[in-house]
Design a protein around this motif. Structure first.
Motif, PDB file in Angstrom:
ATOM      1  N   THR A  78     -20.048  25.544  12.889  1.00  0.00           N
ATOM      2  CA  THR A  78     -21.048  25.470  13.735  1.00  0.00           C
ATOM      3  C   THR A  78     -20.693  25.685  15.393  1.00  0.00           C
ATOM      4  O   THR A  78     -21.443  26.144  16.121  1.00  0.00           O
ATOM      5  CB  THR A  78     -22.013  24.473  13.631  1.00  0.00           C
ATOM      6  OG1 THR A  78     -21.087  23.222  13.829  1.00  0.00           O
ATOM      7  CG2 THR A  78     -22.420  24.304  12.284  1.00  0.00           C
ATOM      8  N   SER A 107     -10.361  35.745  14.274  1.00  0.00           N
ATOM      9  CA  SER A 107     -10.679  35.746  12.905  1.00  0.00           C
ATOM     10  C   SER A 107      -9.595  35.628  11.744  1.00  0.00           C
ATOM     11  O   SER A 107      -9.833  35.599  10.871  1.00  0.00           O
ATOM     12  CB  SER A 107     -11.713  36.864  12.478  1.00  0.00           C
ATOM     13  OG  SER A 107     -12.851  36.758  13.581  1.00  0.00           O
ATOM     14  N   ASP A 141     -14.386  32.040  13.029  1.00  0.00           N
ATOM     15  CA  ASP A 141     -15.175  33.236  13.318  1.00  0.00           C
ATOM     16  C   ASP A 141     -14.687  33.655  14.561  1.00  0.00           C
ATOM     17  O   ASP A 141     -15.444  33.098  15.549  1.00  0.00           O
ATOM     18  CB  ASP A 141     -16.709  32.827  13.035  1.00  0.00           C
ATOM     19  CG  ASP A 141     -17.497  34.303  13.232  1.00  0.00           C
ATOM     20  OD1 ASP A 141     -17.070  35.194  13.818  1.00  0.00           O
ATOM     21  OD2 ASP A 141     -18.629  34.023  12.816  1.00  0.00           O
ATOM     22  N   LEU A 176     -15.936  36.278  16.351  1.00  0.00           N
ATOM     23  CA  LEU A 176     -16.871  36.632  17.126  1.00  0.00           C
ATOM     24  C   LEU A 176     -17.730  35.432  17.552  1.00  0.00           C
ATOM     25  O   LEU A 176     -18.296  35.409  18.768  1.00  0.00           O
ATOM     26  CB  LEU A 176     -17.869  37.536  16.219  1.00  0.00           C
ATOM     27  CG  LEU A 176     -19.127  37.941  16.903  1.00  0.00           C
ATOM     28  CD1 LEU A 176     -18.824  38.793  18.131  1.00  0.00           C
ATOM     29  CD2 LEU A 176     -20.205  38.731  15.915  1.00  0.00           C
ATOM     30  N   HIS A 177     -17.922  34.444  16.700  1.00  0.00           N
ATOM     31  CA  HIS A 177     -18.715  33.161  17.296  1.00  0.00           C
ATOM     32  C   HIS A 177     -17.868  32.400  18.351  1.00  0.00           C
ATOM     33  O   HIS A 177     -18.431  31.689  19.183  1.00  0.00           O
ATOM     34  CB  HIS A 177     -18.762  32.061  16.019  1.00  0.00           C
ATOM     35  CG  HIS A 177     -19.807  31.124  16.193  1.00  0.00           C
ATOM     36  ND1 HIS A 177     -21.181  31.483  16.312  1.00  0.00           N
ATOM     37  CD2 HIS A 177     -19.658  29.777  16.202  1.00  0.00           C
ATOM     38  CE1 HIS A 177     -21.803  30.255  16.392  1.00  0.00           C
ATOM     39  NE2 HIS A 177     -20.874  29.340  16.395  1.00  0.00           N
ATOM     40  N   THR A 178     -16.617  32.550  18.489  1.00  0.00           N
ATOM     41  CA  THR A 178     -15.807  31.750  19.229  1.00  0.00           C
ATOM     42  C   THR A 178     -15.283  32.750  20.344  1.00  0.00           C
ATOM     43  O   THR A 178     -14.491  32.074  21.292  1.00  0.00           O
ATOM     44  CB  THR A 178     -14.511  31.065  18.905  1.00  0.00           C
ATOM     45  OG1 THR A 178     -13.602  32.232  18.105  1.00  0.00           O
ATOM     46  CG2 THR A 178     -15.037  30.207  17.930  1.00  0.00           C
ATOM     47  N   VAL A 196     -18.828  26.588  18.983  1.00  0.00           N
ATOM     48  CA  VAL A 196     -18.282  27.737  19.803  1.00  0.00           C
ATOM     49  C   VAL A 196     -16.947  27.579  20.330  1.00  0.00           C
ATOM     50  O   VAL A 196     -16.382  28.739  20.705  1.00  0.00           O
ATOM     51  CB  VAL A 196     -19.510  28.158  20.763  1.00  0.00           C
ATOM     52  CG1 VAL A 196     -20.738  28.446  20.300  1.00  0.00           C
ATOM     53  CG2 VAL A 196     -19.424  27.042  21.977  1.00  0.00           C
TER      54      VAL A 196
END
Length: 188
Positions: free
Chosen positions: A147, A65, A78, A80-82, A149
């Motif tokens: 968008t 992050s 992000d 958390l997203h990845t 991952v």
């Protein structure tokens, strides 16, 4: 090319070995860990193991992050997203490097023309980085960051290699330097 029997194994382990290790590690990432050996969605880890796992993933979430993919657009990754891909990248390169080290024991490999100054272990890292080599148009980079991952290729390399003491050792990166931070994240 990820594999060829006609090239040195540092390239094969740094290519297909890394990818295979990445995919195996997905079985123990934030989603894969939730499925038992039969593929059933079931919490099968001991609560203490889950708690320690969550602490380790928090380190990696914070790390990724902090990467800014586009400074002008203030486009921040992000973590958390990845997280699933970051765990898989870190675990995958570690598995491949350890496998290469076991294969390499008491062996030498030929150097590539023009790259004679690099050891086989250094060439492993160079090839592992090369598989994520990419160039993005600004709108594609924005789409990936917002968008996708996967973090952009550059950060798949930087984030993963910063966490590997073996990388720092092989390239003699001083402790506290950009590619050898004092605080490293390790899930597996």
């Amino acid at each position: 090319m990820f594999f060829s029997a006609d090239r040195p194994n540092y390239m094969n382990y740094g290519g297909i070995g890394y990818v295979i290790g990445h995919e195996i590690t997905h079985g123990f990432d934030h989603q894969g860990r939730l499925f038992d050996k039969k593929g059933n969605l079931r919490e099968w880890w001991h609560p203490e193991t889950s708690d320690k796992y969550m602490v380790r993933t928090e380190c990696m979430i914070r790390q990724y992050s902090n990467y800014i993919a586009d400074k002008e657009a203030r486009l921040r990754i992000d973590g958390l997203h990845t997280i699933g891909e970051n765990i898989a990248d870190n675990g995958g390169v570690m598995l491949a490097y350890n496998a290469y080290g076991r294969w390499l024991a008491n062996k030498t490999e030929p150097r590539l023309p023009g790259l004679y100054e690099y050891s086989g272990r250094q060439m492993f890292w160079i090839n592992a980085a090369n598989i994520w080599c990419s160039v993005y148009r600004p709108e594609t980079l924005k789409h990936i960051v917002l968008t996708g991952v996967h973090p952009p290729g550059q950060y798949r390399v930087i984030g993963t290699f910063q966490n590997q003491p073996e990388f720092a050792n092989d390239f003699k990166c001083p402790l506290g330097s950009y590619m050898n931070p004092k605080k490293k994240c390790k899930v597996w």
